[in-house]
Scaffold this motif. Structure first.
Motif, PDB file in Angstrom:
ATOM      1  N   ILE A  26       3.468  50.882  23.146  1.00  0.00           N
ATOM      2  CA  ILE A  26       2.504  51.942  22.850  1.00  0.00           C
ATOM      3  C   ILE A  26       2.851  52.626  21.531  1.00  0.00           C
ATOM      4  N   GLN A  27       4.131  52.902  21.321  1.00  0.00           N
ATOM      5  CA  GLN A  27       4.546  53.535  20.062  1.00  0.00           C
ATOM      6  C   GLN A  27       4.245  52.634  18.868  1.00  0.00           C
ATOM      7  N   ALA A  28       4.450  51.336  19.007  1.00  0.00           N
ATOM      8  CA  ALA A  28       4.149  50.403  17.918  1.00  0.00           C
ATOM      9  C   ALA A  28       2.647  50.372  17.649  1.00  0.00           C
ATOM     10  N   ALA A  29       1.851  50.400  18.702  1.00  0.00           N
ATOM     11  CA  ALA A  29       0.394  50.410  18.529  1.00  0.00           C
ATOM     12  C   ALA A  29      -0.064  51.679  17.837  1.00  0.00           C
ATOM     13  N   ILE A  30       0.541  52.797  18.198  1.00  0.00           N
ATOM     14  CA  ILE A  30       0.192  54.064  17.553  1.00  0.00           C
ATOM     15  C   ILE A  30       0.569  54.021  16.083  1.00  0.00           C
ATOM     16  N   ARG A  31       1.760  53.499  15.782  1.00  0.00           N
ATOM     17  CA  ARG A  31       2.182  53.409  14.373  1.00  0.00           C
ATOM     18  C   ARG A  31       1.222  52.535  13.584  1.00  0.00           C
ATOM     19  N   SER A  32       0.830  51.393  14.138  1.00  0.00           N
ATOM     20  CA  SER A  32      -0.075  50.515  13.400  1.00  0.00           C
ATOM     21  C   SER A  32      -1.456  51.148  13.278  1.00  0.00           C
ATOM     22  N   ALA A  33      -1.900  51.870  14.294  1.00  0.00           N
ATOM     23  CA  ALA A  33      -3.198  52.551  14.206  1.00  0.00           C
ATOM     24  C   ALA A  33      -3.156  53.632  13.146  1.00  0.00           C
ATOM     25  N   VAL A  34      -2.051  54.337  13.059  1.00  0.00           N
ATOM     26  CA  VAL A  34      -1.906  55.370  12.040  1.00  0.00           C
ATOM     27  C   VAL A  34      -1.916  54.731  10.665  1.00  0.00           C
ATOM     28  N   ASP A  35      -1.244  53.603  10.507  1.00  0.00           N
ATOM     29  CA  ASP A  35      -1.215  52.917   9.216  1.00  0.00           C
ATOM     30  C   ASP A  35      -2.620  52.486   8.804  1.00  0.00           C
ATOM     31  N   VAL A  36      -3.399  52.005   9.763  1.00  0.00           N
ATOM     32  CA  VAL A  36      -4.743  51.523   9.461  1.00  0.00           C
ATOM     33  C   VAL A  36      -5.665  52.684   9.129  1.00  0.00           C
ATOM     34  N   THR A  37      -5.564  53.753   9.864  1.00  0.00           N
ATOM     35  CA  THR A  37      -6.487  54.861   9.662  1.00  0.00           C
ATOM     36  C   THR A  37      -6.020  55.808   8.567  1.00  0.00           C
ATOM     37  N   ALA A  38      -4.794  55.665   8.108  1.00  0.00           N
ATOM     38  CA  ALA A  38      -4.276  56.585   7.103  1.00  0.00           C
ATOM     39  C   ALA A  38      -5.042  56.458   5.794  1.00  0.00           C
ATOM     40  N   SER A  39      -5.486  55.276   5.445  1.00  0.00           N
ATOM     41  CA  SER A  39      -6.205  55.074   4.199  1.00  0.00           C
ATOM     42  C   SER A  39      -7.491  54.303   4.462  1.00  0.00           C
ATOM     43  N   PRO A  40      -8.551  55.021   4.815  1.00  0.00           N
ATOM     44  CA  PRO A  40      -9.811  54.333   5.116  1.00  0.00           C
ATOM     45  C   PRO A  40     -10.617  53.995   3.869  1.00  0.00           C
ATOM     46  N   PHE A  41      -9.966  54.023   2.700  1.00  0.00           N
ATOM     47  CA  PHE A  41     -10.673  53.770   1.451  1.00  0.00           C
ATOM     48  C   PHE A  41     -10.278  52.421   0.864  1.00  0.00           C
ATOM     49  N   CYS A  42     -11.216  51.823   0.193  1.00  0.00           N
ATOM     50  CA  CYS A  42     -11.073  50.497  -0.384  1.00  0.00           C
ATOM     51  C   CYS A  42     -10.592  50.595  -1.832  1.00  0.00           C
ATOM     52  N   ASP A  43     -10.300  49.435  -2.411  1.00  0.00           N
ATOM     53  CA  ASP A  43      -9.901  49.356  -3.824  1.00  0.00           C
ATOM     54  C   ASP A  43     -10.944  49.994  -4.741  1.00  0.00           C
ATOM     55  N   CYS A  44     -12.218  49.879  -4.356  1.00  0.00           N
ATOM     56  CA  CYS A  44     -13.309  50.397  -5.188  1.00  0.00           C
ATOM     57  C   CYS A  44     -13.450  51.908  -5.083  1.00  0.00           C
ATOM     58  N   GLY A  45     -12.691  52.523  -4.171  1.00  0.00           N
ATOM     59  CA  GLY A  45     -12.753  53.965  -4.008  1.00  0.00           C
ATOM     60  C   GLY A  45     -13.717  54.415  -2.928  1.00  0.00           C
ATOM     61  N   GLU A  46     -14.503  53.489  -2.418  1.00  0.00           N
ATOM     62  CA  GLU A  46     -15.457  53.819  -1.354  1.00  0.00           C
ATOM     63  C   GLU A  46     -14.761  53.746   0.006  1.00  0.00           C
ATOM     64  N   ARG A  47     -15.309  54.479   0.944  1.00  0.00           N
ATOM     65  CA  ARG A  47     -14.781  54.461   2.306  1.00  0.00           C
ATOM     66  C   ARG A  47     -15.152  53.134   2.971  1.00  0.00           C
ATOM     67  N   ILE A  48     -14.182  52.522   3.665  1.00  0.00           N
ATOM     68  CA  ILE A  48     -14.448  51.296   4.419  1.00  0.00           C
ATOM     69  C   ILE A  48     -15.261  51.713   5.650  1.00  0.00           C
ATOM     70  N   PRO A  49     -16.425  51.114   5.856  1.00  0.00           N
ATOM     71  CA  PRO A  49     -17.265  51.502   6.999  1.00  0.00           C
ATOM     72  C   PRO A  49     -16.510  51.357   8.325  1.00  0.00           C
ATOM     73  N   ASP A  50     -16.725  52.324   9.213  1.00  0.00           N
ATOM     74  CA  ASP A  50     -16.052  52.293  10.516  1.00  0.00           C
ATOM     75  C   ASP A  50     -16.366  51.023  11.285  1.00  0.00           C
ATOM     76  N   ALA A  51     -17.589  50.524  11.164  1.00  0.00           N
ATOM     77  CA  ALA A  51     -17.968  49.294  11.877  1.00  0.00           C
ATOM     78  C   ALA A  51     -17.099  48.126  11.415  1.00  0.00           C
ATOM     79  N   ARG A  52     -16.831  48.050  10.121  1.00  0.00           N
ATOM     80  CA  ARG A  52     -15.976  46.966   9.610  1.00  0.00           C
ATOM     81  C   ARG A  52     -14.545  47.159  10.097  1.00  0.00           C
ATOM     82  N   ARG A  53     -14.069  48.376  10.076  1.00  0.00           N
ATOM     83  CA  ARG A  53     -12.689  48.642  10.500  1.00  0.00           C
ATOM     84  C   ARG A  53     -12.492  48.334  11.971  1.00  0.00           C
ATOM     85  N   GLN A  54     -13.553  48.501  12.762  1.00  0.00           N
ATOM     86  CA  GLN A  54     -13.465  48.154  14.183  1.00  0.00           C
ATOM     87  C   GLN A  54     -13.575  46.644  14.375  1.00  0.00           C
TER      88      GLN A  54
END
Length: 77
Positions: A26-54
């Motif tokens: 569970i702790q590893a899953a939380i860490r990886s979820a935090v890593d993924v959600t920490a930067s929801p922005f792409c190289d282009c500066g736009e936000r990665i759509p939530d649908a794509r992230r899911q």
């Protein structure tokens, strides 16, 4: 009845080991979820759509940027 106590102790040890392993998963899953959600922005500066992230967990680029990068890497290969 000593054999019964040993069996109980063994069962308790297994339960504790499984509990610890579960907490670690569970702790590893939380860490990886935090890593993924920490930067929801792409190289282009736009936000990665939530649908794509899911749909693509751990993605780091929006669809357009990922497509561009993949095409560039195919051309170099």
């Amino acid at each position: 009845m000593k054999g019964g106590n040993a069996a109980v102790e063994l069962a308790e040890a297994r339960v504790e080991a499984e509990r610890v392993a579960g907490v670690q998963r569970i702790q590893a899953a939380i860490r990886s979820a935090v890593d993924v959600t920490a930067s929801p922005f792409c190289d282009c500066g736009e936000r990665i759509p939530d649908a794509r992230r899911q749909a693509v967990p751990n993605c780091t680029r929006c669809f357009d940027c990922e497509t561009f990068i993949e095409r560039q890497s195919r051309r170099r290969a």
